[in-house]
Design a protein around this motif. Structure first.
Motif, PDB file in Angstrom:
ATOM      1  N   TYR A  89      -9.306   2.432  11.644  1.00  0.00           N
ATOM      2  CA  TYR A  89      -7.891   2.505  12.199  1.00  0.00           C
ATOM      3  C   TYR A  89      -7.695   3.685  12.976  1.00  0.00           C
ATOM      4  CZ  TYR A  89      -7.122  -1.404   8.984  1.00  0.00           C
ATOM      5  OH  TYR A  89      -7.387  -2.683   8.289  1.00  0.00           O
TER       6      TYR A  89
ATOM      7  N   SER B   8       2.604   4.236  12.250  1.00  0.00           N
ATOM      8  CA  SER B   8       1.871   3.434  11.137  1.00  0.00           C
ATOM      9  C   SER B   8       0.235   3.379  11.656  1.00  0.00           C
ATOM     10  CB  SER B   8       2.586   2.083  10.979  1.00  0.00           C
ATOM     11  OG  SER B   8       1.754   1.387  10.044  1.00  0.00           O
ATOM     12  N   LEU B   9      -0.444   2.587  11.034  1.00  0.00           N
ATOM     13  CA  LEU B   9      -1.836   2.499  11.135  1.00  0.00           C
ATOM     14  C   LEU B   9      -2.038   1.222  12.027  1.00  0.00           C
ATOM     15  CD1 LEU B   9      -1.858   3.430   7.987  1.00  0.00           C
ATOM     16  CD2 LEU B   9      -4.024   3.031   8.018  1.00  0.00           C
TER      17      LEU B   9
ATOM     18  N   PHE C 161      -4.247   0.844  -2.217  1.00  0.00           N
ATOM     19  CA  PHE C 161      -3.628  -0.457  -2.762  1.00  0.00           C
ATOM     20  C   PHE C 161      -2.605  -0.215  -4.028  1.00  0.00           C
ATOM     21  CE2 PHE C 161      -3.859  -5.100  -3.453  1.00  0.00           C
ATOM     22  CZ  PHE C 161      -3.915  -5.000  -5.082  1.00  0.00           C
TER      23      PHE C 161
ATOM     24  N   GLN D 208      -0.122  -6.721  -5.340  1.00  0.00           N
ATOM     25  CA  GLN D 208      -0.356  -7.997  -4.474  1.00  0.00           C
ATOM     26  C   GLN D 208       0.198  -8.952  -5.478  1.00  0.00           C
ATOM     27  OE1 GLN D 208      -4.117 -10.080  -3.443  1.00  0.00           O
ATOM     28  NE2 GLN D 208      -3.687  -9.226  -1.559  1.00  0.00           N
TER      29      GLN D 208
ATOM     30  N   PHE E 278      -9.684   3.132   1.553  1.00  0.00           N
ATOM     31  CA  PHE E 278      -9.586   3.853   2.889  1.00  0.00           C
ATOM     32  C   PHE E 278     -10.276   5.340   2.498  1.00  0.00           C
ATOM     33  CE2 PHE E 278      -6.869   1.555   5.977  1.00  0.00           C
ATOM     34  CZ  PHE E 278      -6.347   0.532   4.936  1.00  0.00           C
ATOM     35  N   GLY E 279     -10.856   5.690   3.527  1.00  0.00           N
ATOM     36  CA  GLY E 279     -11.483   7.281   3.565  1.00  0.00           C
ATOM     37  C   GLY E 279     -10.102   7.987   3.908  1.00  0.00           C
ATOM     38  N   PRO E 280     -10.407   9.374   3.922  1.00  0.00           N
ATOM     39  CA  PRO E 280      -9.228  10.434   3.868  1.00  0.00           C
ATOM     40  C   PRO E 280      -8.849  10.570   5.296  1.00  0.00           C
ATOM     41  CG  PRO E 280     -11.447  11.426   3.609  1.00  0.00           C
ATOM     42  CD  PRO E 280     -11.768  10.004   3.533  1.00  0.00           C
TER      43      PRO E 280
ATOM     44  N   TYR F  33       0.795  -1.048  -0.161  1.00  0.00           N
ATOM     45  CA  TYR F  33      -0.343   0.150  -0.026  1.00  0.00           C
ATOM     46  C   TYR F  33       0.971   1.324   0.080  1.00  0.00           C
ATOM     47  CZ  TYR F  33      -4.371  -2.516   0.873  1.00  0.00           C
ATOM     48  OH  TYR F  33      -5.561  -3.190   0.821  1.00  0.00           O
TER      49      TYR F  33
ATOM     50  N   GLN G  89      -8.250  -3.282  -0.136  1.00  0.00           N
ATOM     51  CA  GLN G  89      -9.320  -2.271   0.759  1.00  0.00           C
ATOM     52  C   GLN G  89      -9.349  -0.842   0.374  1.00  0.00           C
ATOM     53  OE1 GLN G  89      -9.265  -2.836   5.060  1.00  0.00           O
ATOM     54  NE2 GLN G  89      -9.434  -5.071   4.946  1.00  0.00           N
TER      55      GLN G  89
ATOM     56  N   SER H  89      -1.660  13.061   4.511  1.00  0.00           N
ATOM     57  CA  SER H  89      -3.114  13.541   4.827  1.00  0.00           C
ATOM     58  C   SER H  89      -4.065  12.773   4.220  1.00  0.00           C
ATOM     59  CB  SER H  89      -3.220  15.081   4.529  1.00  0.00           C
ATOM     60  OG  SER H  89      -2.489  15.896   5.343  1.00  0.00           O
ATOM     61  N   GLN H  90      -3.710  11.534   3.753  1.00  0.00           N
ATOM     62  CA  GLN H  90      -4.388  10.632   2.816  1.00  0.00           C
ATOM     63  C   GLN H  90      -4.786   9.216   3.499  1.00  0.00           C
ATOM     64  OE1 GLN H  90      -4.393  10.568  -1.242  1.00  0.00           O
ATOM     65  NE2 GLN H  90      -3.585  12.762  -1.481  1.00  0.00           N
ATOM     66  N   GLY H  91      -5.500   8.392   3.175  1.00  0.00           N
ATOM     67  CA  GLY H  91      -5.537   7.121   3.593  1.00  0.00           C
ATOM     68  C   GLY H  91      -4.604   6.061   2.544  1.00  0.00           C
ATOM     69  N   PRO H  92      -4.292   5.261   2.977  1.00  0.00           N
ATOM     70  CA  PRO H  92      -3.534   4.297   2.148  1.00  0.00           C
ATOM     71  C   PRO H  92      -4.237   3.721   0.857  1.00  0.00           C
ATOM     72  CG  PRO H  92      -3.455   3.609   4.307  1.00  0.00           C
ATOM     73  CD  PRO H  92      -4.184   4.388   4.544  1.00  0.00           C
TER      74      PRO H  92
ATOM     75  N   LYS I 271      -8.333  -8.421   7.730  1.00  0.00           N
ATOM     76  CA  LYS I 271      -7.753  -7.299   8.633  1.00  0.00           C
ATOM     77  C   LYS I 271      -6.423  -7.216   8.045  1.00  0.00           C
ATOM     78  CE  LYS I 271      -7.878  -9.767  12.594  1.00  0.00           C
ATOM     79  NZ  LYS I 271      -7.734  -9.932  13.989  1.00  0.00           N
ATOM     80  N   LEU I 272      -6.144  -5.811   7.838  1.00  0.00           N
ATOM     81  CA  LEU I 272      -4.741  -5.236   7.536  1.00  0.00           C
ATOM     82  C   LEU I 272      -4.011  -4.904   8.460  1.00  0.00           C
ATOM     83  CD1 LEU I 272      -5.788  -3.118   4.217  1.00  0.00           C
ATOM     84  CD2 LEU I 272      -5.136  -5.831   4.249  1.00  0.00           C
ATOM     85  N   ILE I 273      -2.859  -5.770   8.647  1.00  0.00           N
ATOM     86  CA  ILE I 273      -1.776  -5.326   9.906  1.00  0.00           C
ATOM     87  C   ILE I 273      -0.687  -4.622   9.070  1.00  0.00           C
ATOM     88  CG2 ILE I 273      -0.350  -6.322  11.760  1.00  0.00           C
ATOM     89  CD1 ILE I 273      -3.662  -6.854  12.007  1.00  0.00           C
ATOM     90  N   PHE I 274      -0.612  -3.455   9.306  1.00  0.00           N
ATOM     91  CA  PHE I 274       0.381  -2.600   8.724  1.00  0.00           C
ATOM     92  C   PHE I 274       1.687  -2.676   9.833  1.00  0.00           C
ATOM     93  CE2 PHE I 274      -1.443  -0.043   5.572  1.00  0.00           C
ATOM     94  CZ  PHE I 274      -2.886  -0.272   5.565  1.00  0.00           C
ATOM     95  N   GLY I 275       3.008  -2.526   9.098  1.00  0.00           N
ATOM     96  CA  GLY I 275       4.099  -2.541   9.674  1.00  0.00           C
ATOM     97  C   GLY I 275       4.608  -1.164   9.571  1.00  0.00           C
ATOM     98  N   THR I 276       5.710  -0.903   9.948  1.00  0.00           N
ATOM     99  CA  THR I 276       6.124   0.654  10.080  1.00  0.00           C
ATOM    100  C   THR I 276       6.199   1.402   8.800  1.00  0.00           C
ATOM    101  OG1 THR I 276       8.579  -0.227   9.629  1.00  0.00           O
ATOM    102  CG2 THR I 276       7.880  -0.074  12.012  1.00  0.00           C
TER     103      THR I 276
ATOM    104  N   TYR J 164       3.821   0.793   2.481  1.00  0.00           N
ATOM    105  CA  TYR J 164       3.530  -0.286   3.261  1.00  0.00           C
ATOM    106  C   TYR J 164       3.671  -1.995   2.614  1.00  0.00           C
ATOM    107  CZ  TYR J 164       2.168   3.308   6.726  1.00  0.00           C
ATOM    108  OH  TYR J 164       2.237   4.337   7.658  1.00  0.00           O
TER     109      TYR J 164
ATOM    110  N   PHE K  51     -13.859  -1.256   8.621  1.00  0.00           N
ATOM    111  CA  PHE K  51     -12.896  -1.267   9.535  1.00  0.00           C
ATOM    112  C   PHE K  51     -12.440   0.189  10.172  1.00  0.00           C
ATOM    113  CE2 PHE K  51     -11.850  -5.550   8.333  1.00  0.00           C
ATOM    114  CZ  PHE K  51     -12.291  -5.682   6.862  1.00  0.00           C
TER     115      PHE K  51
ATOM    116  N   LEU L  80      -9.129   6.577  10.644  1.00  0.00           N
ATOM    117  CA  LEU L  80      -9.375   6.136   9.229  1.00  0.00           C
ATOM    118  C   LEU L  80     -10.541   4.907   9.120  1.00  0.00           C
ATOM    119  CD1 LEU L  80      -6.083   6.446   9.196  1.00  0.00           C
ATOM    120  CD2 LEU L  80      -6.731   6.944   6.943  1.00  0.00           C
TER     121      LEU L  80
ATOM    122  N   LEU M 292      -5.216  -1.236  13.598  1.00  0.00           N
ATOM    123  CA  LEU M 292      -6.550  -1.399  13.377  1.00  0.00           C
ATOM    124  C   LEU M 292      -7.210  -1.559  14.931  1.00  0.00           C
ATOM    125  CD1 LEU M 292      -8.978  -2.655  11.957  1.00  0.00           C
ATOM    126  CD2 LEU M 292      -8.046  -4.983  12.429  1.00  0.00           C
TER     127      LEU M 292
ATOM    128  N   GLN N 107       0.817   5.569   0.935  1.00  0.00           N
ATOM    129  CA  GLN N 107       0.148   6.567   1.491  1.00  0.00           C
ATOM    130  C   GLN N 107       0.726   7.794   1.733  1.00  0.00           C
ATOM    131  OE1 GLN N 107      -0.249   6.200   6.044  1.00  0.00           O
ATOM    132  NE2 GLN N 107      -2.247   7.122   5.988  1.00  0.00           N
TER     133      GLN N 107
END
Lengths: 113, 118
Positions: free
Chosen positions: B35, B42-43, A46, A49, B109-111, A36, B107, A41-44, A100-105, A87, B33, B92, B45, A38
């Protein structure tokens, strides 16, 4: 869900190819690798994959070696607008097995003129 | 793809109050979801919200602090209760991507909603 390790930050210049590597030594047989992006000021968003070998789309390529313990996101000829956090995620996302998405650093890529 | 909007986009709240964040999707989705993204991090959940059932919370997050509603297939709210400065974050929402009955693997995501607690 497998833990991922990626560089905290990378620098590049416009026009260069950028490769971001992610380690996931404990990846399971059913796990997919997802990237992903990012922007501030925005969401991640895709990007790409894959499960094994190579996947390419209009944005990037994803290289996965045979042992699948790492993966490399390749961005061709980056521009200033590619400056973002990238990410790497690993999990079994097939058909809703787990959503479920598990984000790392993440890796902060800074592209300079 | 899905288009997601969140309200408010940002807010500044006083300690001890609550903020309710709305998430609206332009199509019907089963799972939504929530977050949290703390400054420079990072994000993480918070919970998964299915329409018609109680939300499922991740370790470290409880319903009393983060109550969630999911009244229909296009809308959800997250309330952050009894605010403290440590709750200052971006919140988010996201939705799974579906093609008919098949869930795709990305997925949307919203802003985000930027919350500052004084």
């Amino acid at each position: 869900l497998a833990k991922t390790t990626q560089p905290i930050s990378m620098d590049s210049y416009e026009g260069q190819e950028v490769n971001i590597t992610c380690s996931h030594n404990n990846i399971a047989t059913n796990d997919y690798i997802t990237w992903y992006q990012q922007f501030p000021s925005q969401g991640p968003r895709f990007i790409i994959q894959g499960y094994k070998t190579k996947v390419t789309n209009e944005v990037a390529s994803l290289f996965i070696p045979a042992d699948r313990k790492s993966s490399t996101l390749s961005l061709p000829r980056v521009s200033l607008s590619d400056t973002a956090v990238y990410y790497c995620l690993v999990g079994d996302y097939r058909g809703g097995a787990t959503n479920k998405l598990i984000f790392g650093t993440g890796t902060l890529l800074a592209v300079q003129p | 793809s899905a288009v997601i909007s969140q309200k408010p986009s940002r807010d500044i709240c006083q300690r001890g109050t609550s903020l309710t964040i709305q998430c609206q999707v332009d199509s019907q989705v089963t799972m939504m979801f929530w977050y949290r993204q703390q400054p420079g991090q990072s994000l993480t959940l918070i919970a998964t919200a299915n329409q018609g059932s109680e939300a499922t919370y991740e370790s470290g997050f409880v319903i009393d602090k983060f109550p969630i509603s999911r009244p229909n297939l296009t809308f959800s709210t997250l309330t952050v209760s009894n605010l403290s400065p440590e709750d200052s974050s971006i919140y988010l929402c996201s939705v799974e991507d579906r093609e008919g009955d098949r869930v795709r693997n990305e997925q949307f995501f919203g802003p985000g909603t930027r919350l500052t607690v004084l």
